[in-house]
Design a protein around this motif. Structure first.
Motif, PDB file in Angstrom:
ATOM      1  N   VAL A   1       0.869  -1.176   0.000  1.00  0.00           N
ATOM      2  CA  VAL A   1       0.000   0.000   0.000  1.00  0.00           C
ATOM      3  C   VAL A   1       0.904   1.224   0.000  1.00  0.00           C
ATOM      4  O   VAL A   1       1.453   1.621   1.025  1.00  0.00           O
ATOM      5  CB  VAL A   1      -0.950   0.014   1.204  1.00  0.00           C
TER       6      VAL A   1
ATOM      7  N   VAL B   1     -11.604  -5.897   3.796  1.00  0.00           N
ATOM      8  CA  VAL B   1     -10.578  -6.690   3.112  1.00  0.00           C
ATOM      9  C   VAL B   1     -10.060  -7.826   3.988  1.00  0.00           C
ATOM     10  O   VAL B   1      -9.509  -8.807   3.481  1.00  0.00           O
ATOM     11  CB  VAL B   1      -9.425  -5.772   2.638  1.00  0.00           C
ATOM     12  N   GLU B   2     -10.249  -7.732   5.291  1.00  0.00           N
ATOM     13  CA  GLU B   2      -9.652  -8.740   6.190  1.00  0.00           C
ATOM     14  C   GLU B   2     -10.106 -10.162   5.868  1.00  0.00           C
ATOM     15  O   GLU B   2      -9.276 -11.088   5.881  1.00  0.00           O
ATOM     16  CB  GLU B   2      -9.947  -8.407   7.652  1.00  0.00           C
TER      17      GLU B   2
ATOM     18  N   LEU C   1      -7.990 -11.326   3.022  1.00  0.00           N
ATOM     19  CA  LEU C   1      -6.604 -11.594   3.421  1.00  0.00           C
ATOM     20  C   LEU C   1      -6.523 -12.910   4.187  1.00  0.00           C
ATOM     21  O   LEU C   1      -5.565 -13.676   4.039  1.00  0.00           O
ATOM     22  CB  LEU C   1      -6.067 -10.456   4.298  1.00  0.00           C
TER      23      LEU C   1
ATOM     24  N   SER D   1      -2.963 -13.721   2.701  1.00  0.00           N
ATOM     25  CA  SER D   1      -2.162 -12.695   2.034  1.00  0.00           C
ATOM     26  C   SER D   1      -1.619 -11.663   3.012  1.00  0.00           C
ATOM     27  O   SER D   1      -2.120 -11.497   4.117  1.00  0.00           O
ATOM     28  CB  SER D   1      -3.009 -11.991   0.967  1.00  0.00           C
ATOM     29  N   LEU D   2      -0.599 -10.970   2.538  1.00  0.00           N
ATOM     30  CA  LEU D   2       0.050  -9.921   3.317  1.00  0.00           C
ATOM     31  C   LEU D   2      -0.244  -8.559   2.701  1.00  0.00           C
ATOM     32  O   LEU D   2      -0.211  -8.405   1.476  1.00  0.00           O
ATOM     33  CB  LEU D   2       1.563 -10.160   3.331  1.00  0.00           C
ATOM     34  N   MET D   3      -0.536  -7.563   3.574  1.00  0.00           N
ATOM     35  CA  MET D   3      -0.731  -6.192   3.113  1.00  0.00           C
ATOM     36  C   MET D   3       0.129  -5.293   3.992  1.00  0.00           C
ATOM     37  O   MET D   3       0.109  -5.423   5.208  1.00  0.00           O
ATOM     38  CB  MET D   3      -2.210  -5.825   3.250  1.00  0.00           C
ATOM     39  N   LYS D   4       0.883  -4.394   3.351  1.00  0.00           N
ATOM     40  CA  LYS D   4       1.798  -3.565   4.143  1.00  0.00           C
ATOM     41  C   LYS D   4       1.780  -2.149   3.622  1.00  0.00           C
ATOM     42  O   LYS D   4       1.989  -1.909   2.440  1.00  0.00           O
ATOM     43  CB  LYS D   4       3.215  -4.166   4.037  1.00  0.00           C
ATOM     44  N   GLY D   5       1.499  -1.193   4.513  1.00  0.00           N
ATOM     45  CA  GLY D   5       1.661   0.215   4.188  1.00  0.00           C
ATOM     46  C   GLY D   5       3.119   0.606   4.364  1.00  0.00           C
ATOM     47  O   GLY D   5       3.824   0.036   5.198  1.00  0.00           O
ATOM     48  N   PHE D   6       3.573   1.570   3.578  1.00  0.00           N
ATOM     49  CA  PHE D   6       4.976   1.985   3.737  1.00  0.00           C
ATOM     50  C   PHE D   6       5.172   3.381   3.185  1.00  0.00           C
ATOM     51  O   PHE D   6       4.355   3.911   2.440  1.00  0.00           O
ATOM     52  CB  PHE D   6       5.925   1.001   3.040  1.00  0.00           C
TER      53      PHE D   6
END
Lengths: 338, 338
Positions: A242, A260-261, A264, A269-274
């Motif tokens: 993200v 979305v959880e 996931l 799956s993996l979701m990552k803000g950065f």
């Protein structure tokens, strides 16, 4: 020396307008010991700046009202009382939207003007390029043969993400907002498919057709309904970076959507803000590899450059209308050097 | 030998009902070479089973209509034509909801009945314990002094998550649905705070008060509005393990809510869905450490055991009413061994 500045006039509710900004002219004081006088050459406009115009808690502090907007600027030292930054040096820094400014040199990075066009240091060799590189390769870790979807695909970050994914042997699908952009992604950058989300009646069906093996990696610059369509195609153990949520930045109430959880969970799956600075320890390696690819002709790079300091507010507003292909910049002055 | 079975009678829409299940009695055939006759001792009911009752695509295949529900069972070999599983062996397996069943031994794990109560192998030393261990320590990597929030905190997984987080030096806040559970978490398991989401008028305020330093780790068994409240408190670089979404399992349309991506972006946080089998290569290490903590008295473990095969459907439905503290099990028969 007179400078012109663009100040934050008021905090926007929703989409910024002309009234968000205010032009001002003032006389700069003389230089003190250690200071340099900078002439702005190129000024960057970036979607994240919208966040700094609000005073909500965020990863970067908000801009102050009635003070200049700050952002990425390539500038030339035209007078120096600082031995480390002699006259003629070109620097990259987080600097005010001003035609001229004074700096003590802290946080400025010298640029080698022979390496690449100066403007590239605000794009593929700067923050957007490093964002693409680190988000894709560190968070998403694409493997050959996997399917990678990029939203905001024709932007400064998306164009680099898609090309790196192709270099890594992936099938790459871009989502963007005009036929010109779609053609550019497919014809110039080698994307396998590209979808115009504005003219495609059903994005989910179009995506499903473009991703017959599902989606393993999603690099998201946009958020909202485009993401919902991608989520429906996630494979097991998908990775989602993200990076931006430009479709939601001007929302005036918390954006709602399908949760979305559960997806996931189902797909593990993996979701990552950065934000790119999270990976500052990898910048050296990243910039070297990007510069190498550029020199070998493996990366194409496009800029949308408008001329004139006065164009800054409109160039910024254009980001939210999807006007730019690649990196959006404003050219403020000519470089005096050769 | 006669066996009683519980079949999936119809696929539930929303919350399962008595009509979801059907009891059946039948005669088992004689054993063939390699087979064993199993007497079910303890049968596990778990929230994930709700997913298998639907025929939507998921990480586990759906149950077949008019065939027995399958799940975790501890059983005793009462007759054997398989040299590796002599009569008297106690096994753990994915087996039908039946009083007796026939197996060829594949996928069955022998249990040492002296190590711990037999039922523990369906809980803290089995799937729920491994889920807690792997999700918390591999995905969330809690550091001493960090704040860890667990939803579904009084359940089979949540009780173990919270206790491991305490062992790792964290501040631990549990969310559960009754005052009995809240007291249990605080008085017996040493949680720092616990919140009754059913009686607390504003969960977000209560959570904010319980987490003065924000939330670094969220282990989510529940989803929905409880998660929304947690998200508002996330610190930078928070880690969220999406282990379950029990509040949404019975939803009949895609659940909507505030989009989480902008929060993950702002806080640079990670969210990962998982199922315990993703970490099968870590089970040996995990089970050994859990057993060690249990023997040293560092882990408390609670079960809610109802007696009688006929109680299985109601024990399962009770999961969605929040009736159980700790692991919910049904005791079907006594172990013949000592």
């Amino acid at each position: 020396m007179k400078t012109r500045s663009i100040l934050l006039n008021e905090r926007p509710q929703g989409l910024p307008t002309d009234n968000t900004f205010k032009f001002k002219e003032e006389e700069l004081p003389g230089l003190q010991e250690g200071q340099v006088l900078l002439k702005s050459l190129y000024i960057s406009v970036d979607p994240y700046m919208r966040g700094r115009m609000s005073d909500a808690k965020s990863y970067v502090p908000p801009y102050k009202l009635h003070e200049p907007i700050m952002g990425g600027v390539v500038a030339e030292v035209i007078e120096s009382h600082n031995a480390q930054l002699p006259q003629g040096t070109v620097v990259l820094g987080n600097l005010p939207w001003q035609t001229y400014s004074i700096s003590d040199g802290k946080g400025l990075m010298s640029i080698n003007p022979d390496l690449a066009p100066l403007s590239y240091h605000l794009g593929i060799l700067g923050m957007p390029g490093l964002t693409a590189y680190c988000g894709l390769l560190i968070i998403c870790v694409p493997k050959p043969g996997e399917t990678v979807v990029v939203s905001g695909a024709a932007g400064a970050v998306g164009t680099v993400v898609g090309q790196i994914a192709k270099l890594k042997g992936c099938r790459v699908i871009g989502i963007a907002g005009s036929d010109d952009k779609i053609n550019y992604l497919k014809e110039e950058l080698g994307f396998d498919e590209a979808i115009n989300y504005k003219s495609t009646p059903n994005i989910q069906n179009a995506l499903a057709a473009a991703c017959p093996n599902g989606v393993d990696v999603y690099f998201d610059n946009v958020g909202g309904e485009i993401s919902d369509a991608v989520y429906s195609l996630l494979n097991n153990f998908a990775r989602i970076a993200v990076c931006g949520q430009i479709s939601l930045y001007n929302a005036t109430s918390p954006p709602m959507g399908p949760r979305v959880e559960p997806i996931l969970l189902k797909t593990k799956s993996l979701m990552k803000g950065f934000i790119v600075s999270d990976y500052a320890d990898r910048f050296g390696e990243a910039a070297a590899e990007l510069a190498g690819w550029l020199q070998e002709g493996k990366l194409q790079y496009e800029e949308t450059i408008v001329e004139g300091f006065d164009q800054l507010p409109h160039a910024f507003l254009g980001l939210f209308k999807g006007e730019n292909i690649g990196k959006q910049l404003v050219k403020v002055a000519e470089y005096s050097g050769s």
